[in-house]
Design an enzyme around this catalytic site. Structure first.
Site, mmCIF file in Angstrom:
data_model
loop_
_atom_site.group_PDB
_atom_site.id
_atom_site.type_symbol
_atom_site.label_atom_id
_atom_site.label_comp_id
_atom_site.label_asym_id
_atom_site.label_seq_id
_atom_site.Cartn_x
_atom_site.Cartn_y
_atom_site.Cartn_z
ATOM 1 N N HIS A 1 1.923 4.789 -2.775
ATOM 2 C CA HIS A 1 2.048 6.219 -2.475
ATOM 3 C C HIS A 1 3.464 6.712 -2.785
ATOM 4 O O HIS A 1 3.654 7.772 -3.379
ATOM 5 C CB HIS A 1 1.745 6.483 -0.990
ATOM 6 N N HIS B 1 0.831 -1.207 0.000
ATOM 7 C CA HIS B 1 0.000 0.000 0.000
ATOM 8 C C HIS B 1 0.869 1.262 0.000
ATOM 9 O O HIS B 1 0.678 2.164 -0.823
ATOM 10 C CB HIS B 1 -0.903 -0.015 1.230
ATOM 11 N N GLU B 2 1.820 1.311 0.925
ATOM 12 C CA GLU B 2 2.663 2.510 1.027
ATOM 13 C C GLU B 2 3.603 2.652 -0.163
ATOM 14 O O GLU B 2 3.975 3.763 -0.539
ATOM 15 C CB GLU B 2 3.457 2.468 2.340
#
Length: 360
Positions: free
Chosen positions: A25, A21-22
Site C-alpha cells: 500500500h 502487506h502494508e
C-alpha cells in the site's frame, strides 16, 4: 516449551507478513503521489517510532495483531456528503494533489490491490528461495499434540507419530487429511503411522461434534530429503505451490458455504500461533514455508469483495467505473457496515473455535 515456541513464532511471523502487506500500500501510494501520514506495525500505544523526510511517521505499536498505512484523504468510514464538502473547502491545492480522495479510480485501485499483491509476491519469492537454495522437500504430516480423551488418544496415537495413510490414502500434507475427513461419516478410519521407525496400524472412530467428525489431534508438515531443482524448477514449484494453496483455500471455503465442512474448522490467532510454533520447532525451512503459506492466504482473503477489506474497496471502484459515477456515501456506509459486521463475526467465530478447542 510448546507455548514458548508458539509465542516466539507468532511475534516473528505476523509482523513480517503485515509489514509486507502494508509496504505494498505504502509504495503504490507514494508512486501515485499520495502522502502517507503513518506506517504502523501493530495497534495501540506506540513503542518506538521515527519520521522520515517525506513526513511519514513509522512506528511499532504495543499490540502486534495487524498494522495500517494512513494516507491523506483516505477515510476508514464513509462520510456524509455535507462533511465531505466541508472538508474539501478547507483543503489547499497542494493538499488535494497529495490526497487519496482526489486520485483517479485506477490509481486508488492500484493502491488497495498492492497490499494483497505484495503478500503473493513475498510468498512466492520465499518459496522460490527455499526450493532453489535448499530444494523441494518430501513432506510428511506429524502429530504434535493429541487431545485428551479424543478419538486419537483412545486409538493409541501419540505425539510425534508420522501419519502415513488414512483409509489407504497417502498423507503427505495437511490438506490430504482434510480431504479424508471431508468424506468422514462416522465409520472407523484405518490409519498407518510411523513411530520409532516402525509402522503402526491404528483403527480410529472419529468423534461426532454436532455433525463434524474430528480426530482430536494437532498436526503440521515436516520436511526432509530435499531435491535440487535448479532455477527453472524452483520457479515452477513456487508457482505450483501458490496455486495449490489458493485452490485448496477456495475449495475449503466453498465446502463450508454449501455445508460439506463445518465453520468450526476455522481457526484464529491461537491456531496461527500453535501451528507457527510447531513449524519453528521443526526448523527454519518449515517456519519459512508456513510464513509463505500464511502470507499468500492473507493476500487471498484480503481480495475477497467484502467492504472494509482491500477487495471490498476494489469492488466498489470497479462498480463506480462501470456506472461512471461515484456511489453515494449512504450506499457506501451501508456496505461498510455489513462488511464490518461480517468481519467481526468471522473474528469472533474463529477465535471462539480456538478457545473451545483448548478446553477439549
Amino acid at each position: 516449551m510448546g507455548l514458548l515456541y508458539a509465542l516466539i513464532a507468532f511475534i516473528i511471523l505476523l509482523p513480517i507478513i503485515v509489514f509486507v502487506h502494508e509496504l505494498g500500500h505504502f509504495l503504490l501510494a507514494r508512486l501515485n503521489g499520495v502522502k502517507v501520514e503513518a506506517f504502523a506495525i501493530g495497534f495501540g500505544k506506540k513503542i518506538v517510532g521515527w519520521r522520515d523526510s517525506y513526513g511519514t511517521e513509522w512506528k511499532i505499536c504495543i499490540i502486534p495483531l495487524g498494522g495500517y498505512v494512513k494516507m491523506v484523504g483516505q477515510s476508514d468510514t464513509p462520510e456524509s456528503a455535507k462533511q465531505k464538502a466541508e472538508k474539501i473547502k478547507k483543503m489547499s491545492a497542494k493538499e488535494k494533489s497529495e490526497s487519496f480522495e482526489f486520485k483517479k479510480r485506477y490509481q486508488k485501485a492500484s493502491i488497495v490491490v498492492a497490499g494483497p499483491l505484495f503478500n503473493f509476491i513475498f510468498g512466492m519469492i520465499v518459496f522460490f528461495g527455499l526450493f532453489f537454495f535448499v530444494g523441494v522437500p518430501d513432506s510428511s504430516v506429524v502429530v504434535h499434540s493429541v487431545i485428551a480423551e479424543s478419538a486419537a488418544e483412545k486409538a493409541g496415537m501419540k505425539d510425534g507419530d508420522k501419519i502415513l495413510k488414512m483409509d489407504n490414502v497417502s498423507i503427505v500434507r495437511p490438506a490430504d487429511i482434510s480431504k479424508v475427513m471431508g468424506k468422514a461419516d462416522g465409520s472407523v478410519i484405518k490409519m498407518e503411522v510411523l513411530r520409532d521407525d516402525k509402522v503402526v496400524k491404528l483403527s480410529l472412530k472419529p468423534q461426532d461434534d454436532n455433525g463434524v467428525y474430528k480426530l482430536g489431534i494437532m498436526y503440521s508438515s515436516v520436511f526432509s530429503n530435499y531435491k535440487k531443482v535448479g532455477f527453472g524448477g524452483a520457479v515452477k514449484e513456487s508457482y505450483d505451490t501458490t496455486a495449490s494453496i489458493v485452490g485448496d483455500t477456495l475449495k475449503g471455503l466453498g465446502q463450508m458455504i454449501v455445508g460439506k465442512r463445518s465453520s468450526k474448522e476455522l481457526g484464529g490467532m491461537i491456531s496461527i500461533a500453535q501451528v507457527s510454533g510447531a513449524a519453528l520447532k521443526n526448523g527454519l525451512y518449515s517456519f519459512l514455508y508456513l510464513m509463505s503459506l500464511i502470507s499468500i492466504s492473507l493476500g487471498l482473503f484480503n481480495l475477497f469483495p467484502i467492504p472494509v477489506l482491500d477487495g471490498g474497496y476494489l469492488f466498489i471502484y470497479i462498480i463506480e467505473g462501470i456506472i461512471r459515477r461515484d456511489l453515494s456515501e449512504e450506499v457506501k456506509e451501508k456496505m461498510f457496515f455489513v462488511g464490518f459486521m461480517f468481519i467481526i463475526f468471522l473474528l469472533l467465530l474463529s477465535n471462539v473455535n480456538d478457545i473451545l478447542r483448548l478446553f477439549k
